[in-house]
Design a protein around this motif. Sequence first.
Motif, PDB file in Angstrom:
ATOM      1  N   THR A  17       3.535  -1.256   1.308  1.00 25.32           N
ATOM      2  CA  THR A  17       2.125  -0.727   0.484  1.00 25.32           C
ATOM      3  C   THR A  17       0.892  -0.565   0.528  1.00 25.32           C
ATOM      4  N   PHE A  20       2.001   3.372   0.924  1.00 29.40           N
ATOM      5  CA  PHE A  20       2.590   3.728  -0.561  1.00 29.40           C
ATOM      6  C   PHE A  20       0.877   4.545  -0.726  1.00 29.40           C
ATOM      7  N   ILE A  21       0.512   3.917  -0.945  1.00 32.56           N
ATOM      8  CA  ILE A  21      -0.759   4.058  -1.022  1.00 32.56           C
ATOM      9  C   ILE A  21      -1.530   5.497  -0.361  1.00 32.56           C
ATOM     10  N   PHE A  23       0.973   7.516   1.116  1.00 31.86           N
ATOM     11  CA  PHE A  23       1.121   8.770   0.527  1.00 31.86           C
ATOM     12  C   PHE A  23       0.406   9.245  -0.578  1.00 31.86           C
ATOM     13  N   CYS A  24       0.114   8.254  -1.660  1.00 32.23           N
ATOM     14  CA  CYS A  24      -0.098   8.768  -2.385  1.00 32.23           C
ATOM     15  C   CYS A  24      -1.623   9.290  -2.682  1.00 32.23           C
ATOM     16  N   VAL A  25      -2.353   8.927  -2.370  1.00 32.42           N
ATOM     17  CA  VAL A  25      -3.472   9.721  -1.737  1.00 32.42           C
ATOM     18  C   VAL A  25      -3.179  11.500  -1.322  1.00 32.42           C
ATOM     19  N   SER A  26      -2.242  11.195  -0.158  1.00 31.67           N
ATOM     20  CA  SER A  26      -2.062  12.090   0.391  1.00 31.67           C
ATOM     21  C   SER A  26      -1.479  13.153  -0.457  1.00 31.67           C
ATOM     22  N   GLY A  27      -0.031  13.458  -1.225  1.00 29.43           N
ATOM     23  CA  GLY A  27       0.281  13.843  -2.396  1.00 29.43           C
ATOM     24  C   GLY A  27      -0.645  14.040  -3.013  1.00 29.43           C
ATOM     25  N   ALA A  28      -1.804  13.364  -3.789  1.00 34.10           N
ATOM     26  CA  ALA A  28      -2.897  13.837  -4.597  1.00 34.10           C
ATOM     27  C   ALA A  28      -3.391  15.091  -3.988  1.00 34.10           C
ATOM     28  N   GLY A  41      -5.377  10.637   3.552  1.00 37.12           N
ATOM     29  CA  GLY A  41      -3.914  10.000   3.310  1.00 37.12           C
ATOM     30  C   GLY A  41      -2.934   9.727   4.416  1.00 37.12           C
TER      31      GLY A  41
END
Length: 83
Positions: A17, A20-21, A23-28, A41
Amino acid sequence: MAGSSHGHTPAAWTGVTIAFIGFCVSGAFMVMDQPVGFWAGMVVVLLGGVVGAIMRMMGLGQPKELHKPHRMTGDREPARAEG
């Protein structure tokens, strides 16, 4: 691996978890073209792995002696002909 409950532990769920957070931060931040946020991220992703490993060492992961390793095809005895 599903037959051995692989990954169904608090340590695994927490580590994944957090990663995953991250990865989401890095992607954004990658989409926003903000390299510092991207790398922040990625640090969170690594933190997920560290937290999962620490929790496993604390006893919240799957014990190694819980299941015997699965036998591979080459490890099986040859089939005997009946007759």
